[in-house]
Motif scaffolding. Sequence first.
Motif, PDB file in Angstrom:
ATOM      1  N   VAL A   6       0.862  -1.183   0.000  1.00  0.00           N
ATOM      2  CA  VAL A   6       0.000   0.000   0.000  1.00  0.00           C
ATOM      3  C   VAL A   6       0.898   1.232   0.000  1.00  0.00           C
ATOM      4  O   VAL A   6       1.743   1.385   0.891  1.00  0.00           O
ATOM      5  CB  VAL A   6      -0.926   0.009   1.233  1.00  0.00           C
ATOM      6  CG1 VAL A   6      -1.857   1.200   1.184  1.00  0.00           C
ATOM      7  CG2 VAL A   6      -1.709  -1.281   1.329  1.00  0.00           C
ATOM      8  N   THR A   7       0.734   2.104  -0.993  1.00  0.00           N
ATOM      9  CA  THR A   7       1.554   3.303  -1.141  1.00  0.00           C
ATOM     10  C   THR A   7       0.665   4.534  -1.085  1.00  0.00           C
ATOM     11  O   THR A   7      -0.366   4.589  -1.763  1.00  0.00           O
ATOM     12  CB  THR A   7       2.297   3.279  -2.488  1.00  0.00           C
ATOM     13  OG1 THR A   7       3.018   2.060  -2.603  1.00  0.00           O
ATOM     14  CG2 THR A   7       3.269   4.442  -2.597  1.00  0.00           C
ATOM     15  N   LEU A   8       1.065   5.526  -0.292  1.00  0.00           N
ATOM     16  CA  LEU A   8       0.332   6.796  -0.228  1.00  0.00           C
ATOM     17  C   LEU A   8       0.742   7.655  -1.422  1.00  0.00           C
ATOM     18  O   LEU A   8       1.921   7.959  -1.585  1.00  0.00           O
ATOM     19  CB  LEU A   8       0.638   7.526   1.082  1.00  0.00           C
ATOM     20  CG  LEU A   8      -0.144   8.800   1.355  1.00  0.00           C
ATOM     21  CD1 LEU A   8      -1.625   8.501   1.494  1.00  0.00           C
ATOM     22  CD2 LEU A   8       0.358   9.474   2.613  1.00  0.00           C
ATOM     23  N   VAL A   9      -0.219   8.013  -2.282  1.00  0.00           N
ATOM     24  CA  VAL A   9       0.093   8.774  -3.494  1.00  0.00           C
ATOM     25  C   VAL A   9      -0.494  10.180  -3.483  1.00  0.00           C
ATOM     26  O   VAL A   9      -0.120  11.008  -4.303  1.00  0.00           O
ATOM     27  CB  VAL A   9      -0.365   8.034  -4.770  1.00  0.00           C
ATOM     28  CG1 VAL A   9       0.436   6.767  -4.972  1.00  0.00           C
ATOM     29  CG2 VAL A   9      -1.836   7.730  -4.733  1.00  0.00           C
ATOM     30  N   ARG A  10      -1.424  10.452  -2.575  1.00  0.00           N
ATOM     31  CA  ARG A  10      -2.001  11.790  -2.468  1.00  0.00           C
ATOM     32  C   ARG A  10      -1.964  12.249  -1.029  1.00  0.00           C
ATOM     33  O   ARG A  10      -1.985  11.440  -0.107  1.00  0.00           O
ATOM     34  CB  ARG A  10      -3.446  11.800  -2.968  1.00  0.00           C
ATOM     35  CG  ARG A  10      -3.529  11.504  -4.463  1.00  0.00           C
ATOM     36  CD  ARG A  10      -4.826  11.875  -5.042  1.00  0.00           C
ATOM     37  NE  ARG A  10      -5.197  13.245  -4.658  1.00  0.00           N
ATOM     38  CZ  ARG A  10      -6.205  13.893  -5.196  1.00  0.00           C
ATOM     39  NH1 ARG A  10      -6.933  13.320  -6.116  1.00  0.00           N
ATOM     40  NH2 ARG A  10      -6.506  15.093  -4.805  1.00  0.00           N
ATOM     41  N   SER A  11      -1.955  13.546  -0.832  1.00  0.00           N
ATOM     42  CA  SER A  11      -1.895  14.129   0.493  1.00  0.00           C
ATOM     43  C   SER A  11      -3.230  13.993   1.220  1.00  0.00           C
ATOM     44  O   SER A  11      -4.290  13.924   0.596  1.00  0.00           O
ATOM     45  CB  SER A  11      -1.525  15.609   0.385  1.00  0.00           C
ATOM     46  OG  SER A  11      -1.601  16.242   1.634  1.00  0.00           O
ATOM     47  N   THR A  12      -3.158  13.995   2.532  1.00  0.00           N
ATOM     48  CA  THR A  12      -4.377  13.924   3.342  1.00  0.00           C
ATOM     49  C   THR A  12      -4.913  15.305   3.694  1.00  0.00           C
ATOM     50  O   THR A  12      -5.886  15.410   4.440  1.00  0.00           O
ATOM     51  CB  THR A  12      -4.124  13.128   4.630  1.00  0.00           C
ATOM     52  OG1 THR A  12      -3.063  13.752   5.356  1.00  0.00           O
ATOM     53  CG2 THR A  12      -3.764  11.694   4.327  1.00  0.00           C
ATOM     54  N   ILE A  13      -4.312  16.349   3.152  1.00  0.00           N
ATOM     55  CA  ILE A  13      -4.805  17.703   3.402  1.00  0.00           C
ATOM     56  C   ILE A  13      -6.201  17.834   2.794  1.00  0.00           C
ATOM     57  O   ILE A  13      -6.432  17.466   1.648  1.00  0.00           O
ATOM     58  CB  ILE A  13      -3.863  18.755   2.791  1.00  0.00           C
ATOM     59  CG1 ILE A  13      -2.518  18.724   3.499  1.00  0.00           C
ATOM     60  CG2 ILE A  13      -4.480  20.153   2.857  1.00  0.00           C
ATOM     61  CD1 ILE A  13      -1.466  19.611   2.873  1.00  0.00           C
ATOM     62  N   GLY A  14      -7.144  18.297   3.580  1.00  0.00           N
ATOM     63  CA  GLY A  14      -8.513  18.459   3.117  1.00  0.00           C
ATOM     64  C   GLY A  14      -9.377  17.231   3.324  1.00  0.00           C
ATOM     65  O   GLY A  14     -10.560  17.263   3.020  1.00  0.00           O
ATOM     66  N   CYS A  15      -8.804  16.156   3.834  1.00  0.00           N
ATOM     67  CA  CYS A  15      -9.574  14.944   4.103  1.00  0.00           C
ATOM     68  C   CYS A  15     -10.202  15.030   5.488  1.00  0.00           C
ATOM     69  O   CYS A  15      -9.796  15.839   6.319  1.00  0.00           O
ATOM     70  CB  CYS A  15      -8.673  13.715   4.045  1.00  0.00           C
ATOM     71  SG  CYS A  15      -8.051  13.381   2.415  1.00  0.00           S
ATOM     72  N   THR A  16     -11.166  14.161   5.717  1.00  0.00           N
ATOM     73  CA  THR A  16     -11.804  14.134   7.027  1.00  0.00           C
ATOM     74  C   THR A  16     -10.850  13.518   8.052  1.00  0.00           C
ATOM     75  O   THR A  16      -9.873  12.853   7.700  1.00  0.00           O
ATOM     76  CB  THR A  16     -13.101  13.313   6.977  1.00  0.00           C
ATOM     77  OG1 THR A  16     -12.777  11.967   6.646  1.00  0.00           O
ATOM     78  CG2 THR A  16     -14.064  13.866   5.952  1.00  0.00           C
ATOM     79  N   LYS A  30       4.157   9.871   4.904  1.00  0.00           N
ATOM     80  CA  LYS A  30       4.450  10.841   3.860  1.00  0.00           C
ATOM     81  C   LYS A  30       4.040  10.290   2.501  1.00  0.00           C
ATOM     82  O   LYS A  30       3.877   9.079   2.332  1.00  0.00           O
ATOM     83  CB  LYS A  30       5.950  11.133   3.830  1.00  0.00           C
ATOM     84  CG  LYS A  30       6.476  11.784   5.078  1.00  0.00           C
ATOM     85  CD  LYS A  30       7.950  12.066   4.931  1.00  0.00           C
ATOM     86  CE  LYS A  30       8.489  12.761   6.163  1.00  0.00           C
ATOM     87  NZ  LYS A  30       9.906  13.063   6.027  1.00  0.00           N
ATOM     88  N   ILE A  31       3.911  11.179   1.526  1.00  0.00           N
ATOM     89  CA  ILE A  31       3.617  10.745   0.168  1.00  0.00           C
ATOM     90  C   ILE A  31       4.767   9.869  -0.317  1.00  0.00           C
ATOM     91  O   ILE A  31       5.930  10.128  -0.035  1.00  0.00           O
ATOM     92  CB  ILE A  31       3.410  11.965  -0.752  1.00  0.00           C
ATOM     93  CG1 ILE A  31       2.174  12.735  -0.304  1.00  0.00           C
ATOM     94  CG2 ILE A  31       3.277  11.548  -2.203  1.00  0.00           C
ATOM     95  CD1 ILE A  31       1.916  14.000  -1.089  1.00  0.00           C
ATOM     96  N   ARG A  32       4.424   8.811  -1.034  1.00  0.00           N
ATOM     97  CA  ARG A  32       5.327   7.779  -1.550  1.00  0.00           C
ATOM     98  C   ARG A  32       5.869   6.857  -0.469  1.00  0.00           C
ATOM     99  O   ARG A  32       6.742   6.047  -0.749  1.00  0.00           O
ATOM    100  CB  ARG A  32       6.473   8.381  -2.378  1.00  0.00           C
ATOM    101  CG  ARG A  32       6.002   8.939  -3.708  1.00  0.00           C
ATOM    102  CD  ARG A  32       7.130   9.325  -4.605  1.00  0.00           C
ATOM    103  NE  ARG A  32       7.909  10.448  -4.149  1.00  0.00           N
ATOM    104  CZ  ARG A  32       7.591  11.719  -4.331  1.00  0.00           C
ATOM    105  NH1 ARG A  32       6.495  12.015  -4.975  1.00  0.00           N
ATOM    106  NH2 ARG A  32       8.350  12.676  -3.888  1.00  0.00           N
TER     107      ARG A  32
END
Length: 59
Positions: A6-16, A30-32
Amino acid sequence: MAQIKVTLVRSTIGCTETQKATVAALGLKKIRSFKIHEDTPAILGQIKKVSHLVKVENV
């Protein structure tokens, strides 16, 4: 049991807050950044909740 990456590809800014907590529970900071998890129903449910933020690959 199969493993998935599982890779984080987008920021969590603006998410709930629950989506941010789910990303943190998956071990992503962090991203990536990536983590390898077992292919369990609990992990798949977490991935489905934040599917727009992560990329999933079979290992």
